[in-house]
Write an enzyme that holds these catalytic residues in place. Structure first.
Site, mmCIF file in Angstrom:
data_model
loop_
_atom_site.group_PDB
_atom_site.id
_atom_site.type_symbol
_atom_site.label_atom_id
_atom_site.label_comp_id
_atom_site.label_asym_id
_atom_site.label_seq_id
_atom_site.Cartn_x
_atom_site.Cartn_y
_atom_site.Cartn_z
ATOM 1 N N SER A 192 0.918 -1.213 0.005
ATOM 2 C CA SER A 192 0.088 -0.019 0.083
ATOM 3 C C SER A 192 0.927 1.157 0.028
ATOM 4 O O SER A 192 2.326 1.179 -0.394
ATOM 5 C CB SER A 192 -0.935 -0.113 1.283
ATOM 6 O OG SER A 192 -1.997 0.939 1.051
ATOM 7 N N ASN A 193 0.331 2.306 0.285
ATOM 8 C CA ASN A 193 1.098 3.592 0.460
ATOM 9 C C ASN A 193 0.230 4.478 1.385
ATOM 10 O O ASN A 193 -0.679 4.468 2.147
ATOM 11 C CB ASN A 193 0.972 4.192 -1.006
ATOM 12 C CG ASN A 193 -0.363 4.656 -1.402
ATOM 13 O OD1 ASN A 193 -1.071 5.478 -0.772
ATOM 14 N ND2 ASN A 193 -0.886 3.766 -2.539
ATOM 15 N N PRO A 194 1.067 5.567 1.946
ATOM 16 C CA PRO A 194 0.806 6.492 3.025
ATOM 17 C C PRO A 194 -0.546 7.476 2.837
ATOM 18 O O PRO A 194 -0.869 8.059 3.580
ATOM 19 C CB PRO A 194 1.993 7.283 3.434
ATOM 20 C CG PRO A 194 2.880 6.854 2.334
ATOM 21 C CD PRO A 194 2.420 5.998 1.062
#
Ligand code: CTP
Length: 220
Positions: free
Chosen positions: A21-23
């Site tokens: 995923s990513n932030p």
């Protein structure tokens, strides 16, 4: 006028307890959805996993993966176009470009893992919508480009490739900008390469400016 807003990250699971995923926190997309609803538009928010309250007057569809986000967004856009509604998609989501080739149904034990992860590409949501638009003119597409290098050039390339009305570019390495922040400094980049730079603003202000820009361009 109907708005369809994508927001937040996607999660690409490799087993029930692990994902890529990513932030992204979804703040920008939720601010756009809230601003459009305040203007009296019908708004559908397709949200990845985020910890934010649904803005008043907004219909929210929760998704996890890029494939789910693609399916939900295309369905809502098709329904809107079939109903003859002028439709604008504001794609703020940080969609994962790749997913694990296999997602195990049970937790993988480390003894079963090799240290290599085979990935396959996810379909581009905006490009898919762009193809739908080619024979229906009432669909407007706005993208986002969160970049660390060659910000405006990269944004212009994506604007062209994805067939967008314009793209909202920002440098995520800049202080007060990017993932999780309440402020952002963005530029609107158009298919012909022209650029309109905005000062550092709150994400709520950026949201209003995006809607005003669509309006000024006669899109809504
Ligand atoms: N986007 C999308 N579908 C994807 C990936 C991205 O619709 N599968 C949208 C994002 O929501 C955003 C825009 O495309 O509005 C740009 O996203 P970004 O991740 O910056 O672009 P990529 O095409 O992934 O470009 P690159 O990996 O070359 O930076």
């Amino acid at each position: 006028m109907r708005f369809v807003v994508t927001a937040g990250p996607t999660r690409e699971h490799l087993d029930p307890v692990r994902f890529l995923s990513n932030p992204s926190t979804g703040k920008m997309g939720f601010a756009v959805a809230a601003a459009a609803a305040r203007c009296g538009s019908v708004v559908t928010l397709v949200a990845g996993p985020v910890a934010l309250k649904t803005p008043r007057g907004v219909r929210r569809i929760d998704v996890v993966s890029a494939r789910e986000m693609l399916a939900a967004t295309v369905q809502v856009v098709r329904e809107s176009l079939d109903a003859g509604e002028e439709t604008a998609v504001i794609a703020t989501a940080a969609v994962a470009d790749w997913r694990p080739a296999r997602c195990a149904s049970r937790k993988l034990k480390k003894s079963q893992m090799t240290g290599n992860l085979r990935l396959v590409r996810n379909t581009d949501i905006l490009k898919t919508l762009s193809r739908i638009r080619s024979h229906r003119t009432s669909l407007h597409l706005v993208g986002f480009a969160a970049e660390t290098d060659h910000v405006l050039a990269e944004a212009a390339r994506k604007c062209q490739e994805k067939g967008l009305d314009f793209i909202v570019a920002n440098d995520v390495t800049e202080r007060g900008c990017g993932f999780g922040s309440d402020t952002n400094r963005v530029a609107f980049v158009h298919p012909d390469g022209t650029v309109q730079r905005l000062p550092l603003l709150t994400k709520r202000q950026v949201a209003s400016r995006i809607l005003a820009h669509l309006k000024a361009k006669g899109k809504i």
